[in-house]
Design a protein around this motif. Structure first.
Motif, PDB file in Angstrom:
ATOM      1  N   SER A   1      -5.098  -0.864  24.730  1.00 15.78           N
ATOM      2  CA  SER A   1      -4.524   0.358  25.276  1.00 15.78           C
ATOM      3  C   SER A   1      -4.801   1.579  24.403  1.00 15.78           C
ATOM      4  CB  SER A   1      -3.011   0.193  25.457  1.00 15.78           C
ATOM      5  OG  SER A   1      -2.393  -0.134  24.220  1.00 15.78           O
ATOM      6  N   LYS A   2      -5.135   1.364  23.126  1.00 14.65           N
ATOM      7  CA  LYS A   2      -5.494   2.473  22.235  1.00 14.65           C
ATOM      8  C   LYS A   2      -6.508   1.978  21.211  1.00 14.65           C
ATOM      9  CE  LYS A   2      -1.608   1.711  19.074  1.00 14.65           C
ATOM     10  NZ  LYS A   2      -0.445   2.336  18.405  1.00 14.65           N
ATOM     11  N   ALA A   3      -7.276   2.899  20.683  1.00 14.10           N
ATOM     12  CA  ALA A   3      -8.353   2.551  19.740  1.00 14.10           C
ATOM     13  C   ALA A   3      -7.818   2.573  18.308  1.00 14.10           C
ATOM     14  CB  ALA A   3      -9.503   3.521  19.895  1.00 14.10           C
TER      15      ALA A   3
ATOM     16  N   PRO B   1      -6.742  -5.391  16.340  1.00 11.74           N
ATOM     17  CA  PRO B   1      -6.157  -5.688  17.662  1.00 11.74           C
ATOM     18  C   PRO B   1      -5.967  -7.187  17.892  1.00 11.74           C
ATOM     19  CG  PRO B   1      -8.467  -5.161  17.912  1.00 11.74           C
ATOM     20  CD  PRO B   1      -8.153  -4.969  16.452  1.00 11.74           C
ATOM     21  N   LYS B   2      -4.856  -7.703  17.341  1.00  8.51           N
ATOM     22  CA  LYS B   2      -4.605  -9.144  17.508  1.00  8.51           C
ATOM     23  C   LYS B   2      -4.303  -9.495  18.964  1.00  8.51           C
ATOM     24  CE  LYS B   2      -1.360  -9.109  14.411  1.00  8.51           C
ATOM     25  NZ  LYS B   2      -0.268  -9.575  13.530  1.00  8.51           N
ATOM     26  N   GLU B   3      -3.857  -8.526  19.796  1.00  9.33           N
ATOM     27  CA  GLU B   3      -3.592  -8.837  21.200  1.00  9.33           C
ATOM     28  C   GLU B   3      -4.880  -9.089  21.975  1.00  9.33           C
ATOM     29  OE1 GLU B   3      -3.862  -4.339  20.809  1.00  9.33           O
ATOM     30  OE2 GLU B   3      -3.098  -6.052  19.677  1.00  9.33           O
TER      31      GLU B   3
ATOM     32  N   GLY C   1     -15.855  -9.341  19.290  1.00  7.68           N
ATOM     33  CA  GLY C   1     -15.616  -8.819  20.647  1.00  7.68           C
ATOM     34  C   GLY C   1     -15.883  -7.335  20.732  1.00  7.68           C
ATOM     35  N   VAL C   2     -16.166  -6.891  21.947  1.00  9.11           N
ATOM     36  CA  VAL C   2     -16.354  -5.481  22.252  1.00  9.11           C
ATOM     37  C   VAL C   2     -15.405  -5.144  23.383  1.00  9.11           C
ATOM     38  CG1 VAL C   2     -17.954  -3.708  22.996  1.00  9.11           C
ATOM     39  CG2 VAL C   2     -18.773  -5.566  21.537  1.00  9.11           C
ATOM     40  N   PHE C   3     -14.551  -4.135  23.142  1.00 12.79           N
ATOM     41  CA  PHE C   3     -13.522  -3.779  24.110  1.00 12.79           C
ATOM     42  C   PHE C   3     -13.617  -2.278  24.421  1.00 12.79           C
ATOM     43  CE2 PHE C   3     -12.034  -7.143  21.302  1.00 12.79           C
ATOM     44  CZ  PHE C   3     -11.793  -8.162  22.201  1.00 12.79           C
ATOM     45  N   LYS C   4     -13.303  -1.981  25.669  1.00 11.44           N
ATOM     46  CA  LYS C   4     -13.292  -0.579  26.096  1.00 11.44           C
ATOM     47  C   LYS C   4     -11.848  -0.132  26.259  1.00 11.44           C
ATOM     48  CE  LYS C   4     -14.839   2.532  29.786  1.00 11.44           C
ATOM     49  NZ  LYS C   4     -15.347   3.548  28.849  1.00 11.44           N
ATOM     50  N   VAL C   5     -11.540   0.958  25.598  1.00 12.33           N
ATOM     51  CA  VAL C   5     -10.189   1.495  25.674  1.00 12.33           C
ATOM     52  C   VAL C   5     -10.066   2.317  26.947  1.00 12.33           C
ATOM     53  CG1 VAL C   5      -8.464   2.935  24.565  1.00 12.33           C
ATOM     54  CG2 VAL C   5      -9.986   1.517  23.168  1.00 12.33           C
ATOM     55  N   GLU C   6      -9.091   2.000  27.775  1.00 14.21           N
ATOM     56  CA  GLU C   6      -8.872   2.713  29.022  1.00 14.21           C
ATOM     57  C   GLU C   6      -7.688   3.636  28.835  1.00 14.21           C
ATOM     58  OE1 GLU C   6      -8.457   0.007  32.211  1.00 14.21           O
ATOM     59  OE2 GLU C   6     -10.380  -0.984  31.869  1.00 14.21           O
ATOM     60  N   ASP C   7      -7.927   4.924  29.051  1.00 13.73           N
ATOM     61  CA  ASP C   7      -6.867   5.919  28.880  1.00 13.73           C
ATOM     62  C   ASP C   7      -5.846   5.805  30.005  1.00 13.73           C
ATOM     63  OD1 ASP C   7      -8.239   6.756  26.684  1.00 13.73           O
ATOM     64  OD2 ASP C   7      -9.386   8.290  27.774  1.00 13.73           O
TER      65      ASP C   7
END
Length: 244
Positions: free
Chosen positions: A128-130, A145-147, A238-244
């Motif tokens: 949810s946030k970077a 980001p452990k989640e 992992g690669v994650f995209k933060v969605e505003d």
């Protein structure tokens, strides 16, 4: 005179013998069939006699033997002076058409009558946030980001890192767990299932177990290796995209 009388008597006897012989020969011969012309005339005379009789009954002619009689019996009798008509029958599943002016009309508001498909629950983003970028040895970096990339219990962390670039966050962690490869694999499979990600498992040529999962632009790879000490080495990225 007597000589002439004797000759007359002899001729009379010869004539009588000739007549008797001809009569006997005629009676001994078989009866010959009448010519075709005579048969036709006889049949015409019989028909005329039947028409002239008061009852008007005519003796029916016998059907010839063989297949012809079977064929005549199979055919339905038709009245004289009428032609045979074949009437097509309509099957039971196709009733007689009704000539009506009714038309199929669409409902005024199709959206109200159409059955709506149940909408799927929206997928929650992995991040949810970077977090801030960083790398550290022996523990998790600050804001790791452990989640999105958790670690099973009884895991000794060797190193971790976070690299944030705009809306993309790249994370990595390496550690050793007291759990077996099967237990660690089940831990991550359950985690990605909760995220509604698609996951697949494979075995590398060197015997490592690799788990790959992802959804959209989010991807993760977990590699497990069984150490000679009995511990399970974990390499997760992992690669994650933060969605505003």
């Amino acid at each position: 005179m007597k000589f002439k009388s004797l000759i007359a008597v002899i001729l009379s006897l010869v004539a009588i013998l000739f007549v008797v012989a001809f009569t006997l020969d005629w009676m001994g011969r078989p009866e010959q069939p009448a010519p075709a012309g005579q048969q036709a005339n006889a049949a015409a005379e019989d028909a005329a006699k039947g028409a002239d009789s008061p009852s008007g009954d005519v003796e029916p002619s016998k059907a010839p033997s063989g297949k012809q009689s079977d064929t005549d019996d199979a055919k339905p009798s038709q009245p004289e002076g009428t032609s045979a008509k074949v009437e097509a029958t309509r099957p039971s599943w196709n009733p007689q058409p009704t000539h009506t002016d009714e038309r199929l009309e669409l409902p005024e508001d199709p959206e109200k009558t159409a059955s709506a498909m149940p909408s799927a629950e929206p997928r929650q983003p992995a991040l949810s946030k970077a977090p801030k970028s960083g790398a550290v040895e022996g523990k998790l970096t600050k804001g790791f980001p452990k989640e999105a990339m958790p670690l099973p219990a009884s895991t000794t962390i060797e190193r971790s890192s976070v690299d944030t670039q705009s809306s993309l966050v790249m994370v990595g962690v390496q550690g050793r767990s007291k759990q077996s490869v099967e237990e660690v694999l089940a831990f991550y499979e359950e985690h990605f299932k909760d995220l509604q990600w698609l996951a697949s498992t494979s075995t590398d040529a060197d015997g490592n177990t690799r788990l790959q999962a992802g959804f959209g632009q989010d991807t993760a790879t977990v590699t497990l290796h069984q150490l000679p000490t009995g511990l399970t080495e974990i390499n997760a990225a992992g690669v994650f995209k933060v969605e505003d």
